[in-house]
Design a protein around this motif. Structure first.
Motif, mmCIF file in Angstrom:
data_model
loop_
_atom_site.group_PDB
_atom_site.id
_atom_site.type_symbol
_atom_site.label_atom_id
_atom_site.label_comp_id
_atom_site.label_asym_id
_atom_site.label_seq_id
_atom_site.Cartn_x
_atom_site.Cartn_y
_atom_site.Cartn_z
ATOM 1 N N GLY A 13 -0.047 -13.518 -6.755
ATOM 2 C CA GLY A 13 1.448 -13.840 -6.803
ATOM 3 C C GLY A 13 2.312 -13.221 -6.042
ATOM 4 N N PRO A 14 3.835 -13.597 -6.044
ATOM 5 C CA PRO A 14 4.655 -13.231 -5.055
ATOM 6 C C PRO A 14 5.086 -11.625 -5.247
ATOM 7 N N PHE A 15 5.489 -11.101 -4.380
ATOM 8 C CA PHE A 15 5.923 -9.475 -4.377
ATOM 9 C C PHE A 15 7.256 -9.399 -3.724
ATOM 10 N N ARG A 16 7.948 -8.494 -4.181
ATOM 11 C CA ARG A 16 9.171 -8.045 -3.512
ATOM 12 C C ARG A 16 9.536 -6.556 -3.678
ATOM 13 N N LEU A 17 9.864 -6.000 -2.460
ATOM 14 C CA LEU A 17 9.934 -4.594 -2.454
ATOM 15 C C LEU A 17 11.241 -4.556 -1.461
ATOM 16 N N GLU A 18 12.536 -4.285 -2.134
ATOM 17 C CA GLU A 18 13.585 -4.000 -1.283
ATOM 18 C C GLU A 18 13.700 -2.406 -0.961
ATOM 19 N N ILE A 19 13.972 -2.245 0.166
ATOM 20 C CA ILE A 19 13.841 -0.790 0.724
ATOM 21 C C ILE A 19 15.388 -0.525 1.145
ATOM 22 N N ASP A 20 15.817 0.580 0.657
ATOM 23 C CA ASP A 20 17.157 1.015 1.419
ATOM 24 C C ASP A 20 16.930 2.020 2.363
ATOM 25 N N TYR A 21 16.199 3.026 2.106
ATOM 26 C CA TYR A 21 15.699 4.170 3.097
ATOM 27 C C TYR A 21 14.602 4.818 2.784
ATOM 28 N N ILE A 22 14.084 5.552 3.802
ATOM 29 C CA ILE A 22 12.950 6.188 3.551
ATOM 30 C C ILE A 22 13.338 7.752 4.024
ATOM 31 N N GLY A 23 13.317 8.860 3.323
ATOM 32 C CA GLY A 23 13.898 10.079 3.903
ATOM 33 C C GLY A 23 12.990 11.164 3.363
ATOM 34 N N LEU A 24 13.617 12.511 3.663
ATOM 35 C CA LEU A 24 12.840 13.681 3.319
ATOM 36 C C LEU A 24 13.549 14.517 2.769
ATOM 37 N N LEU A 25 12.988 15.328 1.921
ATOM 38 C CA LEU A 25 13.624 16.451 1.164
ATOM 39 C C LEU A 25 13.169 17.556 1.210
ATOM 40 N N SER A 26 14.086 18.738 1.418
ATOM 41 C CA SER A 26 13.373 20.154 1.391
ATOM 42 C C SER A 26 13.607 20.713 -0.306
ATOM 43 N N ASP A 27 12.720 21.320 -0.600
ATOM 44 C CA ASP A 27 13.072 21.921 -1.902
ATOM 45 C C ASP A 27 12.020 23.159 -1.783
#
Lengths: 408, 436
Positions: free
Chosen positions: B401-415
């Protein structure tokens, strides 16, 4: 009944017979008695039906394994499947063609609806002869002692993995008895037992695997899942019959939180709100169609991006003037460009049912009467929009509309 | 070597004698040993061969003619071999001295003598028979095929070797990877466009080189990252941002029927969508099908030199997305130098909520598990964050079936509060259980 295997032997001695259809469901297995009656005489299948596909060459098709025999079984269920295995084990004492038998059985598991049943997989492993194939030295281990049988067991385990069936500890004993502790299937089993439980509950939106395909239950799950952003969300069930002048008789599952009610109440008079849809959300393996009630989010201030490295213009709370750009933190429902006011699923996904949804919500949201409701539905609710979906994964919408048509 | 030459020359001469051959080969002029009458007789003889595609079959109606022709040709070939051999055996002045020098004082001299004695040479006749037989056993050329092409091939490779080179059985390289793409992808053919593209790329590559040099001389790398701040690596604000991604699905290699695209959504974000299909093509090879994936372009330096992304200052991967309730897979590839490390990828599932709300998923890098070619490896280790080559998403959840992934951004985080380096057990297994 001599070669009925260790499982039956254990069961006969009163050892617990645990069958875990999938531990992901509830973490506990259900205790069951062995379903199959040990007396083969009472079976609905004949030996010839079983024998044909495993040992004899089909004269008509010249195939060694005739696949038509699994198809020829009239009642395709777990009971008949186990019965076939039982007949094979009792009648074929020399276990001739057991690898072929297992491969054929694996192929037809889905057709019998037992592809997610651990008990069946264990019964199939039970066919393999015990003790004979255990390697006795390191060379035998390294060169895959009895490669056909080992590959067969590996393929069986792979099919389990693809269907998300987590094995249990009994299976380890079974495999060790057949292939020894250094056998490749045993190693594969250990890998599965390490990795599969690690991810069985990893999803934050896990739903039980034993989910029914009942559209109503799925709709409830879907709405709960979507509105898990706001834990205060209340899921309401409406009936279209309760609404005046409604054409259909179906259900509406609607999700709205107190925050959303407040946001709706604050909207100025005459503001257009939109009923948008059909969107798709997947619950387990089923697609559910949902609709959104939303309003444009024009008023929201964009928070200024502050440069923390710029020390020339630093805000010091003690000495500086009160900040002018302070605003209330927007709720989760105020998304980038729209305010989500409510979500719903209906039994038919038709325009009439959505109108009924708005009417039903008016009781709790009196402001709706003063707003302009715009229906911007992308496609009429018929099956044509779903023709591209192929395969066995049923789209809920189809069954929904059919069912409601029948009920109407 | 001495076996190669006669075979080549015989073939060519015999081929040229074929009257059906529209392209007479110049080799014919280079064989003066050919008797004048043989040129006249062989066309007749060979024409009978051409009438019957299966020469080897003993039940052919004109029985005598082929055998006579065979005899003739064999004699001819024997003559040729003889001439070739004599030419070779004539001692050349320079060579003789060198041979003498080599033989004197070399412990191999006796060995050579003995080896020459035992080397099976055969008579010219017997060798000619073998050659002719081999030629006859070969299948006839297709009418539509260019006979010149055949000459080209045979001029390079002797018949026996040629047979070995054409095989339908694929090679099975168990230990050595020939190709970073494992056989997928197109072979690049040299063309004029390629040259033009190369020169066109020069401008951007030089610009890139300039930036690298400036960066090198500035020598101001990011050493400290502020805890809690997201560093965007990829976002989808402009349509040009899509160009740094590769979109693949199983239908690209005729291994399935899934289709997918990466486009801009109406709201102005990246949209990875398509239709997944688990239908298996009936070619008898593919067992399972159904995947779609996007993958960022490999990190590189100017002039297409490979490089790596350095994420060692960060502890988490952050993704802001809006899915449809299906599970995706985040892939962090750390392609290494050696062939064994080419397919090193670290995975973790990306569970999506579905619905109109955006979700921000933060995954510690310690959670990523190690796999190669889609199989989880027994010996696990943590991601080498200094050596990130690609990042991507895959969907392969076997739901049609159909799929849908809307991506705003891919980032990194330091913790810095995160102490865990690897979430999975990495104890040693007993000997012989895993690949140790």
């Amino acid at each position: 009944m001599m070669n009925n295997g260790i499982l039956r032997h254990l069961a006969g001695r009163g050892v617990l017979w645990w069958s875990i259809s999938r531990p992901a469901v509830n973490g506990f297995g259900q205790m069951r008695l062995p379903v199959v009656d040990n007396s083969v005489a009472s079976s609905r299948l004949s030996w010839s039906q079983v024998k044909w596909f495993c040992t004899k060459k089909n004269e008509a098709t010249k195939e060694i394994v005739s696949w038509s025999d699994f198809q020829s079984v009239e009642e395709k269920s777990k009971e008949t499947f186990l019965e076939m295995i039982d007949i094979y084990k009792v009648k074929e004492r020399l276990l001739r063609g057991h690898v072929e038998f297992i491969y054929t059985a694996l192929k037809y598991m889905e057709e019998f609806g037992v592809e997610k049943d651990l008990e069946i997989y264990k019964a199939l492993i039970d066919i393999l002869p015990k003790g004979k194939m255990i390697p006795r030295n390191m060379f035998q281990v390294e060169f895959m002692h009895y490669p056909k049988q080992q590959q067969c067991a590996i393929d069986l385990l792979e099919q389990m993995e693809l269907n998300g069936v987590i094995p249990d500890w009994d299976m380890e004993d079974q495999l060790v008895n057949v292939f020894g502790r250094r056998g490749h299937p045993v190693r594969r089993y250990w890998r599965m037992m390490y990795w599969m439980p690690k991810f069985k509950n990893a999803s934050p939106w896990a739903v039980p695997d034993s989910l029914t395909t009942d559209p109503y239950q799925l709709a409830v799950h879907a709405i709960e899942r979507i509105s898990s952003v706001d834990i205060a969300t209340k899921v309401d069930i409406y009936k279209t019959v309760d609404v005046e002048n409604s054409l259909e008789d179906t259900w509406i599952v609607s999700g709205q939180s107190p925050d959303q009610k407040e946001l709706l109440a604050k909207l100025p008079k005459g503001t257009p709100v939109y009923v948008e849809g059909r969107y798709r959300v997947f619950v387990q393996r089923n697609a559910v169609t949902y609709f959104v009630l939303r309003a444009d989010n024009k008023a929201q201030k964009k928070p200024e991006v502050e440069n923390y490295d710029d020390l020339s213009n630093m805000y010091i709370p003690l000495f500086s003037k009160p900040r002018g750009d302070i605003a209330l933190k927007p709720t989760v429902h105020e998304q980038d460009d729209s305010i989500i006011l409510a979500v719903c699923c209906t039994g038919t996904s038709s325009r009439d049912s959505l109108l009924s949804w708005i009417r039903s919500m008016e009781k709790d949201n009196p402001r709706l009467k003063d707003l302009t409701v715009v229906f911007t539905l992308k496609a009429p609710p018929d099956e044509t929009g779903l023709t591209e979906v192929t395969g066995r994964n049923e789209i809920v919408q189809d069954s929904n509309s059919k069912r409601s048509e029948k009920s109407v | 070597m001495d076996r190669k030459h006669p075979s080549v020359s015989t073939k060519q001469s015999a081929r040229v004698a074929d009257p059906n051959d529209p392209h007479p080969h110049p080799v014919n002029t280079r064989t003066p040993e050919q008797p004048p009458d043989s040129g006249a007789s062989s066309p007749r003889a060979l024409s009978s061969r051409n009438d019957h595609p299966q020469v080897n079959q003993p039940s052919e109606p004109p029985k005598k003619k082929p055998s006579q022709a065979k005899k003739l040709v064999t004699n001819l070939v024997a003559n040729l071999i003889k001439a070739e051999q004599e030419k070779k055996s004539q001692p050349q002045p320079g060579c003789e001295e060198a041979a003498k020098l080599a033989s004197v004082g070399s412990f191999l001299s006796t060995f050579r003598e003995k080896a020459a004695k035992y080397k099976p040479v055969g008579t010219y006749q017997s060798r000619a028979i073998i050659e002719v037989q081999r030629y006859l056993e070969e299948d006839l050329l297709d009418d539509r095929q260019d006979p010149l092409l055949w000459c080209l091939i045979t001029a390079k490779v002797p018949c026996g070797l040629l047979r070995r080179a054409i095989s339908t059985t694929p090679r099975k390289d168990l230990f050595w990877e020939r190709d970073p793409k494992s056989g997928y992808g197109k072979k690049i053919k040299f063309s004029k466009d390629l040259v033009i593209d190369g020169f066109t790329a020069l401008k951007s590559e030089l610009r890139m080189l300039k930036r690298e040099v400036v960066e090198h001389w500035e020598s101001d790398p990011v050493i400290v990252t502020q805890p809690g701040f997201e560093h965007k690596v990829w976002d989808f604000e402009k349509p040009e941002d899509l160009n740094t991604w590769t979109v693949t699905s199983d239908s690209d290699h005729s291994e399935g029927y899934s289709k997918c695209t990466l486009s801009m959504s109406p709201e102005g974000h990246g949209l990875f969508s398509g239709v997944l299909s688990t239908d298996v093509p009936k070619d008898g090879v593919i067992k399972r099908a159904g995947y779609c994936s996007i993958r960022s372009h490999r990190a590189r330096k100017s002039f297409k030199r490979d490089s790596y992304l350095d994420w060692s200052n960060f502890t988490h991967l952050v993704i802001r997305c809006r899915g449809d309730g299906r599970s995706y897979l985040m892939n962090v590839a750390t392609t290494g130098y050696y062939d064994q490390l080419w397919n090193d990828v670290f995975h973790y599932p990306l569970y999506t909520r579905g619905g109109p709300y955006w979700q921000v998923t933060t995954v510690p890098f310690s959670k990523f598990f190690f796999s190669s070619k889609g199989r989880i490896q027994d010996i696990q280790h943590e991601v080498d964050l200094e050596k990130i080559s690609n990042f991507g998403f895959t969907i392969a959840d076997s739901i049609n079936g159909p799929f849908r992934l809307e991506i705003d951004y891919i980032g990194l985080l330091s913790d810095p509060s995160v102490q865990e380096t690897f979430a999975y057990e990495s104890y040693r297994l007993p000997k012989g259980i895993a690949a140790t």
